[in-house]
Design an enzyme around this catalytic site. Structure first.
Site, PDB file in Angstrom:
ATOM      1  CB  SER A  17      -0.952  -8.333  -1.200  1.00 11.39           C
ATOM      2  OG  SER A  17      -1.727  -9.026  -0.062  1.00 11.39           O
ATOM      3  CE  LYS A  37      -4.296  -1.438   0.211  1.00 10.86           C
ATOM      4  NZ  LYS A  37      -5.376  -1.049  -0.637  1.00 10.86           N
TER       5      LYS A  37
END
Length: 412
Positions: A306, A52
């Site tokens: 992720s 992110k």
């Protein structure tokens, strides 16, 4: 006009001032297990333990390049996006206000505060994220700030595409397939836009948050009726408008929906065998290998891990869900005769690989019988068939509540 690919490459060059490329590691265990050349793109090893940070960096650098005085950034997040924004506020030396639900675990609040330091303020508003989001957007409008979407922003999408730029550079070309988790669509939209048709892509969602599948079936973004928040990094109730524009022609053949409970098995395997700590969403791409065995045999495959922001207080829940999915743990309400020796008789029915994990009298349903909540674990799922047959032969009656969501919610 500069192509998306060129923009992503420029973003990747720019982000080198913040962090080095995350590792791309060949995983021997997975390669042998699936008969393929499996690599992991370790976004869990970024400074904030998720990808992110990439989108936050790219969006903020572009805003500041166009208007250096625009120093008030606002976001709403209870997790990885908040930490990425906080980290970049400190890097750019700008002010950020991060709205988080009142119910956000203290551990996540503390980590966000550490990353942003004096450059951020954290505002706890609302019991549910939708309330938090509305408050953040209203505040942003009042101060004329810049709202940083976690995924539905072209600059964020472009920033997330740097994952694919790095994969290509690290491998010296594209792999045969990249497997991606999907939440709001920022990562998947960015990678797909950069990769094009140069390799196969598989998009993986948690069953309880399959907002891309719902949008593809409806022809546009729709609100999910219910969202399972277990895989919180990908549990999004509605895919972004901009991200869906880049994903609207994805084939359903290239999509996989993963059970949250099966996901727990993969999390535990990666932790116990590889020493890799993944959050639920971070394990989605790896878990999907189980559904792709035939397609990937002999191929070079990259799984995007992720994120690794996992609170170890959740480990008992992960183990519980993994055992139940694998059929190694069950819960029953047992009707126990209220006579001397009944409990001993029941214990004698258990096999050598069976173990009692919970035993609790609920009530006496009659003078001669009582209800018992019992949790049983075993080493092999087939052991339960023999156990239940013995129970029935001995005259014990029971109700299996393992998969009864309502009863389990109150009793387990």
């Amino acid at each position: 006009m500069t192509s998306f690919q060129d923009k992503a490459i420029l973003a990747e060059h720019a982000i080198r001032g913040v962090l080095p490329p995350t590792p791309l590691q060949r995983n021997v265990h997975l390669s042998e297990a699936f008969g393929a050349d499996i690599w992991l793109k370790r976004e869990d090893l970024s400074p904030v333990r998720s990808y992110k940070l990439r989108g936050a960096f790219n969006a903020m650098r572009k805003v500041l390049a166009g208007d250096p005085g625009k120093a008030d950034f606002v976001c709403a997040s209870a997790g990885n996006h908040a930490q990425g924004v906080a980290y970049m506020c400190k890097y750019f030396q700008v002010k950020g206000t991060i709205f988080m639900p009142v119910t956000t675990p203290q551990q996540k609040i503390d980590k966000t505060r550490i990353f942003g330091g004096e450059h951020i303020e954290i505002s706890l508003v609302g019991d549910y994220f939708d309330d938090t989001l509305r408050a953040a957007q209203a505040y942003c409008a009042d101060i004329d700030g810049h709202f940083l979407s976690p995924f539905d922003d072209e600059d964020v999408i472009e920033g997330q595409a740097t994952v694919a730029v790095e994969i290509e550079a690290q491998l010296g070309g594209m792999p045969d397939r990249i497997i991606l988790p999907v939440g709001g669509g920022g990562l998947s939209a960015g990678v797909r836009s950069y990769v094009g048709d140069r390799c196969a892509l598989t998009f993986v969602e948690p069953i309880g948050g399959a907002c891309l599948l719902a949008a593809l079936q409806a022809g546009g973004p729709v609100d999910l009726r219910k969202v399972d928040t277990f895989a919180d990094g990908a549990a999004v109730g509605r895919i972004g408008v901009r991200t869906f524009d880049r994903l609207r022609d994805v084939s359903l053949v290239d999509m996989i929906q993963v059970s949250e409970d099966r996901l727990c098995i993969t999390m535990l395997e990666m932790l116990n065998i590889e020493g890799v700590v993944l959050e639920p969403a971070g394990a989605l791409a790896i878990d999907a290998l189980k559904d792709l065995r035939e397609q990937i045999a002999g191929k070079q495959v990259v799984c995007v891990a992720s994120g690794g922001n996992f609170d170890f207080e959740r480990l008992p829940e992960v183990k519980e869900r993994a055992q139940r999915f694998a059929g190694l743990k069950k819960y029953f309400v047992l009707r126990m005769p209220q006579r001397p020796g009944a409990l001993k008789e029941f214990l004698g029915i258990l096999g050598p690989e069976d173990d009692i994990s919970r035993f609790e009298y609920l009530k006496k349903s009659a003078r001669n019988f009582g209800s018992v909540l019992i949790g049983l674990e075993t080493k092999r799922a087939e052991n339960f068939d023999a156990l239940l047959s013995k129970l029935e032969a001995a005259g014990f009656t029971y109700t299996d509540i393992t998969d009864d969501e309502i009863l389990a919610q109150f009793l387990i």
